[in-house]
Scaffold this motif. Sequence first.
Motif, PDB file in Angstrom:
ATOM      1  N   HIS A 195      72.530  -9.961  11.146  1.00  0.00           N
ATOM      2  CA  HIS A 195      73.606  -9.196  10.511  1.00  0.00           C
ATOM      3  C   HIS A 195      74.961  -9.550  11.091  1.00  0.00           C
ATOM      4  O   HIS A 195      75.864  -8.708  11.194  1.00  0.00           O
ATOM      5  N   THR A 196      75.117 -10.799  11.536  1.00  0.00           N
ATOM      6  CA  THR A 196      76.368 -11.223  12.135  1.00  0.00           C
ATOM      7  C   THR A 196      76.749 -12.593  11.572  1.00  0.00           C
ATOM      8  O   THR A 196      75.878 -13.412  11.313  1.00  0.00           O
ATOM      9  N   CYS A 245      77.677 -16.271  11.557  1.00  0.00           N
ATOM     10  CA  CYS A 245      77.315 -17.334  12.496  1.00  0.00           C
ATOM     11  C   CYS A 245      78.573 -17.860  13.181  1.00  0.00           C
ATOM     12  O   CYS A 245      79.539 -18.217  12.528  1.00  0.00           O
ATOM     13  N   TYR A 295      77.788 -16.510   6.481  1.00  0.00           N
ATOM     14  CA  TYR A 295      76.925 -15.334   6.481  1.00  0.00           C
ATOM     15  C   TYR A 295      76.400 -15.116   5.073  1.00  0.00           C
ATOM     16  O   TYR A 295      77.176 -15.076   4.119  1.00  0.00           O
TER      17      TYR A 295
END
Length: 98
Positions: free
Chosen positions: A41-42, A44, A50
């Motif tokens: 959920h972050t 890259c 994302y």
Amino acid sequence: MGGVPKQRKTKSRRNKRRMHLYLKERVLTKCPKCGKPVLPHTVCFNCGYYKGVEIVDVLKKLTKKERKKKEKEIKAKEKEERKEAREKPLTWEEMSRK
Ligand SMILES: [Zn+2]
């Protein structure tokens, strides 16, 4: 009066209480774009992607030298992927020829 401890707690009891206080190992997933380990959920940090969409322009804040290196890296990765895609689909004709 007040919240004063009635009895001293031993080191053993204190340490037993703190048994559960530790940092858990961080869960890492692989970036589908560049394959580097990233937090789920972050965005890259390596390629700025994302969910398959470019969120951050990673190349923008790099110096010229670093940018060249990274561009090379990305190109190499794309080449590799193309190679894999080309090798995978084998038609029945090709198989029978072998
Ligand atoms: Zn990435």
